[in-house]
Design a protein around this motif. Sequence first.
Motif, PDB file in Angstrom:
ATOM      1  N   LYS A  28       0.837  -1.209   0.000  1.00  0.00           N
ATOM      2  CA  LYS A  28       0.000   0.000   0.000  1.00  0.00           C
ATOM      3  C   LYS A  28       0.868   1.254   0.000  1.00  0.00           C
ATOM      4  CE  LYS A  28      -3.259   2.539   2.950  1.00  0.00           C
ATOM      5  NZ  LYS A  28      -2.351   3.597   3.423  1.00  0.00           N
ATOM      6  N   GLU A  29       1.828   1.323   0.911  1.00  0.00           N
ATOM      7  CA  GLU A  29       2.667   2.522   1.006  1.00  0.00           C
ATOM      8  C   GLU A  29       3.459   2.751  -0.279  1.00  0.00           C
ATOM      9  OE1 GLU A  29       2.509   4.724   3.306  1.00  0.00           O
ATOM     10  OE2 GLU A  29       1.205   3.612   4.685  1.00  0.00           O
ATOM     11  N   LEU A  30       4.003   1.664  -0.842  1.00  0.00           N
ATOM     12  CA  LEU A  30       4.854   1.828  -2.028  1.00  0.00           C
ATOM     13  C   LEU A  30       4.036   2.197  -3.263  1.00  0.00           C
ATOM     14  CD1 LEU A  30       7.346  -1.139  -1.383  1.00  0.00           C
ATOM     15  CD2 LEU A  30       7.676   1.322  -0.941  1.00  0.00           C
ATOM     16  N   GLU A  32       1.152   3.742  -3.197  1.00  0.00           N
ATOM     17  CA  GLU A  32       0.701   5.129  -2.990  1.00  0.00           C
ATOM     18  C   GLU A  32       1.802   6.110  -3.377  1.00  0.00           C
ATOM     19  OE1 GLU A  32      -2.759   4.627   0.413  1.00  0.00           O
ATOM     20  OE2 GLU A  32      -0.908   5.650   0.946  1.00  0.00           O
ATOM     21  N   ASN A  33       3.028   5.774  -3.028  1.00  0.00           N
ATOM     22  CA  ASN A  33       4.142   6.649  -3.418  1.00  0.00           C
ATOM     23  C   ASN A  33       4.242   6.756  -4.930  1.00  0.00           C
ATOM     24  OD1 ASN A  33       4.940   7.370  -0.886  1.00  0.00           O
ATOM     25  ND2 ASN A  33       6.612   5.876  -0.738  1.00  0.00           N
ATOM     26  N   ALA A  34       4.029   5.623  -5.608  1.00  0.00           N
ATOM     27  CA  ALA A  34       4.112   5.630  -7.073  1.00  0.00           C
ATOM     28  C   ALA A  34       2.990   6.490  -7.658  1.00  0.00           C
ATOM     29  CB  ALA A  34       4.030   4.202  -7.605  1.00  0.00           C
ATOM     30  N   SER A  78       8.220  15.256   0.338  1.00  0.00           N
ATOM     31  CA  SER A  78       8.130  16.350  -0.636  1.00  0.00           C
ATOM     32  C   SER A  78       6.686  16.831  -0.752  1.00  0.00           C
ATOM     33  CB  SER A  78       8.610  15.842  -2.003  1.00  0.00           C
ATOM     34  OG  SER A  78       7.839  14.716  -2.380  1.00  0.00           O
ATOM     35  N   LYS A  79       5.798  16.297   0.128  1.00  0.00           N
ATOM     36  CA  LYS A  79       4.362  16.499  -0.111  1.00  0.00           C
ATOM     37  C   LYS A  79       3.701  17.538   0.787  1.00  0.00           C
ATOM     38  CE  LYS A  79       4.618  11.787  -1.651  1.00  0.00           C
ATOM     39  NZ  LYS A  79       4.251  10.393  -1.466  1.00  0.00           N
ATOM     40  N   LEU A  80       4.462  18.177   1.640  1.00  0.00           N
ATOM     41  CA  LEU A  80       3.896  19.256   2.453  1.00  0.00           C
ATOM     42  C   LEU A  80       4.711  20.522   2.219  1.00  0.00           C
ATOM     43  CD1 LEU A  80       3.114  17.621   5.937  1.00  0.00           C
ATOM     44  CD2 LEU A  80       1.493  18.329   4.178  1.00  0.00           C
ATOM     45  N   LEU A  91      -1.567  11.154  -1.388  1.00  0.00           N
ATOM     46  CA  LEU A  91      -1.888  10.020  -0.519  1.00  0.00           C
ATOM     47  C   LEU A  91      -0.950  10.002   0.683  1.00  0.00           C
ATOM     48  CD1 LEU A  91      -2.540   7.460  -3.379  1.00  0.00           C
ATOM     49  CD2 LEU A  91      -4.245   8.397  -1.814  1.00  0.00           C
ATOM     50  N   GLY A  92       0.313  10.322   0.442  1.00  0.00           N
ATOM     51  CA  GLY A  92       1.276  10.391   1.542  1.00  0.00           C
ATOM     52  C   GLY A  92       1.440  11.822   2.011  1.00  0.00           C
ATOM     53  N   PHE A  93       2.017  11.987   3.189  1.00  0.00           N
ATOM     54  CA  PHE A  93       2.389  13.334   3.661  1.00  0.00           C
ATOM     55  C   PHE A  93       3.215  13.269   4.936  1.00  0.00           C
ATOM     56  CE2 PHE A  93      -1.844  12.397   5.355  1.00  0.00           C
ATOM     57  CZ  PHE A  93      -1.687  12.608   6.714  1.00  0.00           C
ATOM     58  N   GLU A  96       6.943   8.913   6.538  1.00  0.00           N
ATOM     59  CA  GLU A  96       7.305   7.845   7.476  1.00  0.00           C
ATOM     60  C   GLU A  96       7.420   6.474   6.839  1.00  0.00           C
ATOM     61  OE1 GLU A  96       6.053   8.810  11.871  1.00  0.00           O
ATOM     62  OE2 GLU A  96       4.314   8.224  10.649  1.00  0.00           O
ATOM     63  N   ALA A  97       6.819   6.320   5.643  1.00  0.00           N
ATOM     64  CA  ALA A  97       6.706   4.968   5.104  1.00  0.00           C
ATOM     65  C   ALA A  97       8.074   4.357   4.806  1.00  0.00           C
ATOM     66  CB  ALA A  97       5.837   4.972   3.854  1.00  0.00           C
ATOM     67  N   LEU A  98       8.890   5.066   4.053  1.00  0.00           N
ATOM     68  CA  LEU A  98      10.156   4.454   3.646  1.00  0.00           C
ATOM     69  C   LEU A  98      11.055   4.113   4.845  1.00  0.00           C
ATOM     70  CD1 LEU A  98      10.928   6.307   0.276  1.00  0.00           C
ATOM     71  CD2 LEU A  98       9.934   4.039   0.648  1.00  0.00           C
TER      72      LEU A  98
HETATM   73 MG   LIG Z   1       4.404   7.562   1.167  1.00  0.00          MG
END
Ligand SMILES: [Mg+2]
Length: 603
Positions: A28-30, A32-34, A78-80, A91-93, A96-98
């Motif tokens: 899911k995290e990966l 979403e990053n894509a 890079s999303k905020l 989707l991310g912000f 923390e995922a990586l």
């Molecule tokens: Mg992410």
Amino acid sequence: MPIRLLPPTLVNRIAAGEVIERPASAVKELVENAIDAGATRIDVTLRDGGRSLITVVDDGSGMSAAELELAVERHATSKLPDDDLTHIATLGFRGEALPSIAAVGRLTIQSRRAGSDAAWSLAVEGGGKGTVQPAALGQGTRVELRDLFYATPARLKFLKASRTELDHAADVVNRLAMANPEIAFALFDDARPVLRYSAAAGDLLNNAAAARLARLAQVMGREFADNALAIDVVREEVRLTGHIGLPTLNRATAAQQYLFVNGRPVRDRLLQGAVRGAYQDFLARDRHPLVALFLELPAEAVDVNVHPTKAEVRFRDPGLVRGLIVGAARHALAAAGHRAATTVAANTLASFRPQAAVPSSPWRPTASLPRGFAEAAAAAYAPLDADAAGLPGFAAPQARAESTEAAAAAAFPLGAARAQLHETYIVAQTADGIVIVDQHAAHERLVYERMKHALAATGIERQSLLIPEVVELEAPAVERLLARREELAELGLVLEAFGPGAVVVREVPALLGPADAQGLVRDLADELAEFGQALGLKERLEEICGTMACHGSVRAGRRLTPAEMDALLREMEATPHSGQCNHGRPTYVELKLADIERLFGRR
Ligand SMILES: [Mg+2]
Ligand SMILES: Nc1ncnc2c1ncn2[C@@H]1O[C@H](COP(=O)(O)OP(=O)(O)O)[C@@H](O)[C@H]1O
């Protein structure tokens, strides 16, 4: 013990505990990053259910060497860009995922930034970050995660069979794919393709709704797309789009309910409750509709930062959202009138010819059809058994003479009643086929709709019994009934105390006709025991009406006159939701002449 700051590796591992529960969470995290990176195609591969290997490859924006270096740090994102948590468009912000993923597996990221001709690679293992190395890669990013949970054996032990973990990952990919029809997705189990969805192309490119429906058909099946009602409503700044299935297309679990908020798949209680509320009149409690609903609302009207995996969200105005879903779904279902899912007739036909190659037939038998219904219909249709000298199935019914009146009735959607079989099924002739009605199920539905209507309008009309009926019951049952006396009276049933072990019935709902008061009161007493105190009977109208209709006049087993049968058919046509009974079973099956001809090999 002295208080201390935990080392970063441990911090990351603790954080990972919240976010990375199983391989599907990493997927899911990966993915979403894509998606956030603007990919147009995303390929996911799992080996051993994701335990030994997960790779996610995208053709998105990619990262430079410096960005790659930073991406795996905690809280690096890079999303905020303007520190504004209230306007999240990605989707991310959290950034923390990586680092979390790197804390629970062996992570390698290769990436090439759009417009750059150099690709870079970085490995993180056991919390230790390697150095950025040159790599060979086309534009985009390739993330590889090996040996998930190798450092946390407790987690590893909780993983299920590879098949199950793969299914969870497929569910994640499916949900994200539904929200992004413009992206091509593929999922592989090692080398074996599990899912493959092409991106919307051609005419679909300029028609978002059509593209969405095409993707829904890919994920949820043609059957859903063929039996779904389109939703598109706006209230204030909230827009709801998507598709909801006809109630007769239902499942034993809510697994086929897909809900999205601003493109983010969620499993939100409020939304699930709204869907349940919308269908509550049409489905038994243990049956679930198929839906794919997409809410779009201004970023500041919803907080997505309330759940570690963002599966739940918080709305500024939950009442508005709930009302929108319930209202739109009910409206669409009412507009569908007496339409029942195509699967109903299809399954009936399939059951008519057991020797035929059913699996290869276009009609896929599904769990949505009550077993026994088709058999019952088939039984009603099989009068030609060995000792059928007198054609028992057809001996009694009132066959109708061909008349101009009947010909006119055949122009109605549910046709002209021609016969009643087994005192249970009405057979009608339509312009281009036949209709078989389960008279009891249909009547139950009609009573329900009439009661609901009467309750909302003038109140339910009551009919007093010439001779009040005494019903003997156990003391607790009497107590339960009397405690609800006012509510029952509102629903048309007037009871009074009659000593410790009995009640007396003075009036019954008029629309039940000559009802079996004894049976009705006993069943209601049982039902009240089951409901407990919490809910009002009006909320339980469906069950109460079902019970009442059961004891009303047109039960299975009652012989109907031709006029009564036609009246029932006309009323079904005029009544919303009459295509299914209160439990989501069909009230009628329609077979087209073309289908019947096919049965007999005439086509
Ligand atoms: Mg992410
Ligand atoms: N597939 C990818 N393509 C491009 N950039 C990526 C990709 N995955 C991660 N990144 C970059 O790494 C950053 C950190 O990712 P992540 O830890 O998932 O946090 P978040 O997604 O919350 O920002 C992202 O903000 C993004 O800039």
